[in-house]
Design a protein around this motif. Sequence first.
Motif, PDB file in Angstrom:
ATOM      1  N   LEU A  25       0.869  -1.020   0.136  1.00 18.38           N
ATOM      2  CA  LEU A  25       0.126   0.007  -0.017  1.00 18.38           C
ATOM      3  C   LEU A  25       0.650   1.430  -0.128  1.00 18.38           C
ATOM      4  O   LEU A  25       0.390   2.468  -0.642  1.00 18.38           O
ATOM      5  CB  LEU A  25      -1.021   0.047   1.184  1.00 18.38           C
ATOM      6  N   THR A  26       1.986   1.396   0.530  1.00 14.26           N
ATOM      7  CA  THR A  26       2.899   2.492   0.673  1.00 14.26           C
ATOM      8  C   THR A  26       3.985   2.366  -0.361  1.00 14.26           C
ATOM      9  O   THR A  26       4.838   3.362  -0.474  1.00 14.26           O
ATOM     10  CB  THR A  26       3.372   2.486   2.247  1.00 14.26           C
ATOM     11  N   GLY A  27       4.036   1.409  -0.922  1.00 12.08           N
ATOM     12  CA  GLY A  27       5.095   1.514  -1.964  1.00 12.08           C
ATOM     13  C   GLY A  27       6.547   1.129  -1.663  1.00 12.08           C
ATOM     14  O   GLY A  27       7.728   1.588  -2.081  1.00 12.08           O
ATOM     15  N   GLY A  78       4.907   7.320  11.879  1.00  8.17           N
ATOM     16  CA  GLY A  78       5.776   8.213  11.170  1.00  8.17           C
ATOM     17  C   GLY A  78       5.673   8.346   9.573  1.00  8.17           C
ATOM     18  O   GLY A  78       6.417   9.135   8.998  1.00  8.17           O
ATOM     19  N   TYR A  79       4.721   7.645   9.023  1.00  8.03           N
ATOM     20  CA  TYR A  79       4.506   7.865   7.493  1.00  8.03           C
ATOM     21  C   TYR A  79       3.782   9.096   7.262  1.00  8.03           C
ATOM     22  O   TYR A  79       3.301   9.857   8.118  1.00  8.03           O
ATOM     23  CB  TYR A  79       3.533   6.860   6.982  1.00  8.03           C
ATOM     24  N   SER A  80       3.792   9.232   5.893  1.00 13.55           N
ATOM     25  CA  SER A  80       3.225  10.889   5.487  1.00 13.55           C
ATOM     26  C   SER A  80       1.724  10.843   5.378  1.00 13.55           C
ATOM     27  O   SER A  80       1.230   9.499   5.556  1.00 13.55           O
ATOM     28  CB  SER A  80       3.752  11.119   4.048  1.00 13.55           C
ATOM     29  N   PRO A  81       1.113  11.975   5.580  1.00 12.11           N
ATOM     30  CA  PRO A  81      -0.384  11.825   5.750  1.00 12.11           C
ATOM     31  C   PRO A  81      -0.989  10.920   4.688  1.00 12.11           C
ATOM     32  O   PRO A  81      -2.091  10.337   4.782  1.00 12.11           O
ATOM     33  CB  PRO A  81      -0.836  13.138   5.641  1.00 12.11           C
ATOM     34  N   GLU A  82      -0.513  11.086   3.266  1.00 15.25           N
ATOM     35  CA  GLU A  82      -0.909  10.395   2.001  1.00 15.25           C
ATOM     36  C   GLU A  82      -0.735   8.842   2.458  1.00 15.25           C
ATOM     37  O   GLU A  82      -1.883   8.155   2.091  1.00 15.25           O
ATOM     38  CB  GLU A  82      -0.059  10.793   0.964  1.00 15.25           C
ATOM     39  N   LEU A  83       0.332   8.604   3.018  1.00 17.68           N
ATOM     40  CA  LEU A  83       0.574   7.087   3.220  1.00 17.68           C
ATOM     41  C   LEU A  83      -0.434   6.358   4.187  1.00 17.68           C
ATOM     42  O   LEU A  83      -1.050   5.343   4.012  1.00 17.68           O
ATOM     43  CB  LEU A  83       1.887   6.594   3.199  1.00 17.68           C
ATOM     44  N   LEU A 187      20.192  14.986   5.610  1.00 18.14           N
ATOM     45  CA  LEU A 187      18.919  14.778   6.423  1.00 18.14           C
ATOM     46  C   LEU A 187      17.765  14.657   5.859  1.00 18.14           C
ATOM     47  O   LEU A 187      16.834  14.051   6.108  1.00 18.14           O
ATOM     48  CB  LEU A 187      18.897  15.995   7.760  1.00 18.14           C
ATOM     49  N   MET A 188      17.561  15.679   4.916  1.00 21.52           N
ATOM     50  CA  MET A 188      16.355  15.379   4.221  1.00 21.52           C
ATOM     51  C   MET A 188      16.133  14.129   3.288  1.00 21.52           C
ATOM     52  O   MET A 188      14.774  13.758   3.107  1.00 21.52           O
ATOM     53  CB  MET A 188      16.203  16.765   3.093  1.00 21.52           C
ATOM     54  N   ASP A 189      17.127  13.345   2.975  1.00 25.47           N
ATOM     55  CA  ASP A 189      16.830  12.099   2.246  1.00 25.47           C
ATOM     56  C   ASP A 189      16.605  11.145   3.316  1.00 25.47           C
ATOM     57  O   ASP A 189      15.642  10.292   3.002  1.00 25.47           O
ATOM     58  CB  ASP A 189      18.260  11.796   1.569  1.00 25.47           C
ATOM     59  N   VAL A 190      16.883  11.204   4.629  1.00 27.80           N
ATOM     60  CA  VAL A 190      16.444  10.344   5.537  1.00 27.80           C
ATOM     61  C   VAL A 190      14.960  10.653   6.001  1.00 27.80           C
ATOM     62  O   VAL A 190      14.204   9.584   5.986  1.00 27.80           O
ATOM     63  CB  VAL A 190      17.267  10.760   6.841  1.00 27.80           C
ATOM     64  N   ALA A 191      14.666  11.985   5.891  1.00 23.67           N
ATOM     65  CA  ALA A 191      13.162  12.186   6.318  1.00 23.67           C
ATOM     66  C   ALA A 191      12.344  11.695   5.055  1.00 23.67           C
ATOM     67  O   ALA A 191      11.318  11.050   5.360  1.00 23.67           O
ATOM     68  CB  ALA A 191      12.960  13.735   6.402  1.00 23.67           C
ATOM     69  N   GLU A 192      12.617  11.940   3.976  1.00 23.45           N
ATOM     70  CA  GLU A 192      11.749  11.599   2.717  1.00 23.45           C
ATOM     71  C   GLU A 192      11.885  10.145   2.495  1.00 23.45           C
ATOM     72  O   GLU A 192      10.713   9.425   2.317  1.00 23.45           O
ATOM     73  CB  GLU A 192      12.228  12.311   1.505  1.00 23.45           C
ATOM     74  N   HIS A 193      13.042   9.548   2.415  1.00 21.63           N
ATOM     75  CA  HIS A 193      13.219   8.114   1.958  1.00 21.63           C
ATOM     76  C   HIS A 193      12.953   6.711   3.140  1.00 21.63           C
ATOM     77  O   HIS A 193      12.603   5.881   2.697  1.00 21.63           O
ATOM     78  CB  HIS A 193      14.346   7.802   1.189  1.00 21.63           C
ATOM     79  N   ALA A 194      13.102   7.356   4.277  1.00 22.90           N
ATOM     80  CA  ALA A 194      13.148   6.512   5.128  1.00 22.90           C
ATOM     81  C   ALA A 194      11.686   6.431   6.309  1.00 22.90           C
ATOM     82  O   ALA A 194      11.216   5.762   6.613  1.00 22.90           O
ATOM     83  CB  ALA A 194      14.279   6.718   6.425  1.00 22.90           C
ATOM     84  N   LEU A 195      11.245   7.891   6.409  1.00 21.44           N
ATOM     85  CA  LEU A 195      10.307   8.113   7.076  1.00 21.44           C
ATOM     86  C   LEU A 195       9.048   8.754   6.115  1.00 21.44           C
ATOM     87  O   LEU A 195       8.095   8.900   6.926  1.00 21.44           O
ATOM     88  CB  LEU A 195      10.451   9.362   8.257  1.00 21.44           C
ATOM     89  N   ASN A 196       9.206   8.659   5.070  1.00 23.55           N
ATOM     90  CA  ASN A 196       8.106   9.217   4.248  1.00 23.55           C
ATOM     91  C   ASN A 196       7.625  10.535   4.523  1.00 23.55           C
ATOM     92  O   ASN A 196       6.402  10.630   4.293  1.00 23.55           O
ATOM     93  CB  ASN A 196       6.815   8.136   4.160  1.00 23.55           C
TER      94      ASN A 196
END
Length: 236
Positions: A25-27, A78-83, A187-196
């Motif tokens: 569901l979250t890809g 910790g996932y994004s609202p969309e996920l 740090l932005m890569d960690v936020a986006e790719h690890a924590l969505n």
Amino acid sequence: MPSANSLINTNPPVPTMSSREIAELTGGSHDNVLKTVRGLINRGIVFGNDTPYVHPQNGQVYHEILLDYRNTMVVISGYSPELRAKIIDRWIELEGGNQHPDITTTLLAAREAIELIKPFLTGLRAAERRSLLSSTLKLATGHDLIPDHSPNTPKMAANRQETDEPDEWEPTVESYLTDKQSIEIRLMDVAEHALNIKPDDVGTKVARRIGAIMRKLGWERTHTRTGKLWVKRKSG
């Protein structure tokens, strides 16, 4: 006279969601989802059933973890609202038989509350939107569906790394950094790719929280020609 087994099996089965379905569901990667779930289980934060399944393509036996609603919500906190929305929508489908009306009612109340406050979200910063959504949903449902990461929330304290309180993001971040096997990272890569978490949603408090986790895992921030990067500290 009914048998003992028939008496035991009269209750309807409790709906569950598998770690494999969360990944679909979250890809994301099922291996990464499994690492996150097992890390939380080892820390006593969530509970689930480790279950074998046969892969339909190669016939091999693999493992997945089955989670109920509460534990699913903790895993995706910790996932994004969309996920998170995809997961919640799937739970509404799972509850279509109305086996557990309390969960279905909670999710419907959450949707209605979001519709009511939509006009007030325009123009707010990401942190302000999250705080308003968090308080509104808690008032409407009685549950912390979106944890409030405002400055007054203990989990977002700037000196969190100096406390013994565990951070539920740590296993996910650690798994991502281990798989990455890079000597430097943003740090932005960690936020986006690890924590969505999308870059626009990474405010000061979120950045401090991720930074605290990375420092705990042996990383430190440095300045390079390409900007601010995090590098792995040399042992010894």
